[in-house]
Enzyme design. Sequence first.
Site: not given
Ligand code: NAP
Length: 246
Positions: A14, A154, A158, A187
């Site tokens: 995702r 968090y 990070k 994002i």
């Molecule tokens: P997301 O939509 O919540 O997706 C999280 C992903 O991580 C999913 O594929 C989930 O798998 C997987 N995951 C969670 N726990 C896991 C585990 N224990 N082992 C293996 N996989 C695991 O998150 P996102 O917003 O795309 O964020 C992706 C990354 O970017 C994260 O590290 C987040 O901290 C970072 N980030 C995001 C933002 C933002 O604004 N969105 C900003 C800064 C940084 P399942 O689908 O199977 O649950």
Amino acid sequence: MLKNKKALITGASRGIGRAIALDMASNGADIAIVYASNVGAAEETCRCLTEKGVNAFAFQCDVRDDAKVKETVKQAVLALGGLDILVNNSGIVKDGLIPLMKEDHFTSVIDTNLSGAYRMIRHCCMYLMKQGKGRIINISSVVGIMGNAGQSNYAASKAGLIGLTKSVAKELGARGITCNAIAPGFIRTDMTDALEEDTRRALLANLPLGRMGEPEDVAHLASFLASDMASYISGGVYTVDGGMCV
Ligand code: NAP
């Protein structure tokens, strides 16, 4: 840009990880994605990847489980026929104010976001070192640079990823391996969909570019850092945040 490269991307069922997988596949890379439990989303991502004419594989693996990570890396390298790129993107949030934050909310976020990346790097670097080249990209966050009230767990995970990135860049540079971090801002994914409307409005009000980022905004930079064009870039932290951090 990534023709015949082999990429392993965690958390790619995702959101940002999925966008990175699709972007790297559009640039010609074969992809192995790792997910935690969402089989349907992982299968759908794999289907979209193969439609781009590349090989794609999905592996269920909790990055908190070292034995499972070791086995998954082995199986992914076998399926892909090698490994050139590792993207550590899996991440979770468990927000709370520090006086109320339970210890398991602190440790589980560190275990997933930071120690998960360490485990992946540890098991993948054996393959990358053997071939004398490789790319590691860690998805950090602007919160790891600036901190954020209610996200001490968090932010610590990070910020830790940034230290990990710089140390791995120094340690593995002589083996032809680069290691960089991307620090996304706000994002549009499931993670930010969960935010309260007030929080969302306040975040947008302070954004110079006045909009949320899209997962693709992060993915384009990841593909560039994974490409031969970025062969002299290592140990860096690059924000993709619409100007939030300046
Ligand atoms: P997301 O939509 O919540 O997706 C999280 C992903 O991580 C999913 O594929 C989930 O798998 C997987 N995951 C969670 N726990 C896991 C585990 N224990 N082992 C293996 N996989 C695991 O998150 P996102 O917003 O795309 O964020 C992706 C990354 O970017 C994260 O590290 C987040 O901290 C970072 N980030 C995001 C933002 C933002 O604004 N969105 C900003 C800064 C940084 P399942 O689908 O199977 O649950």
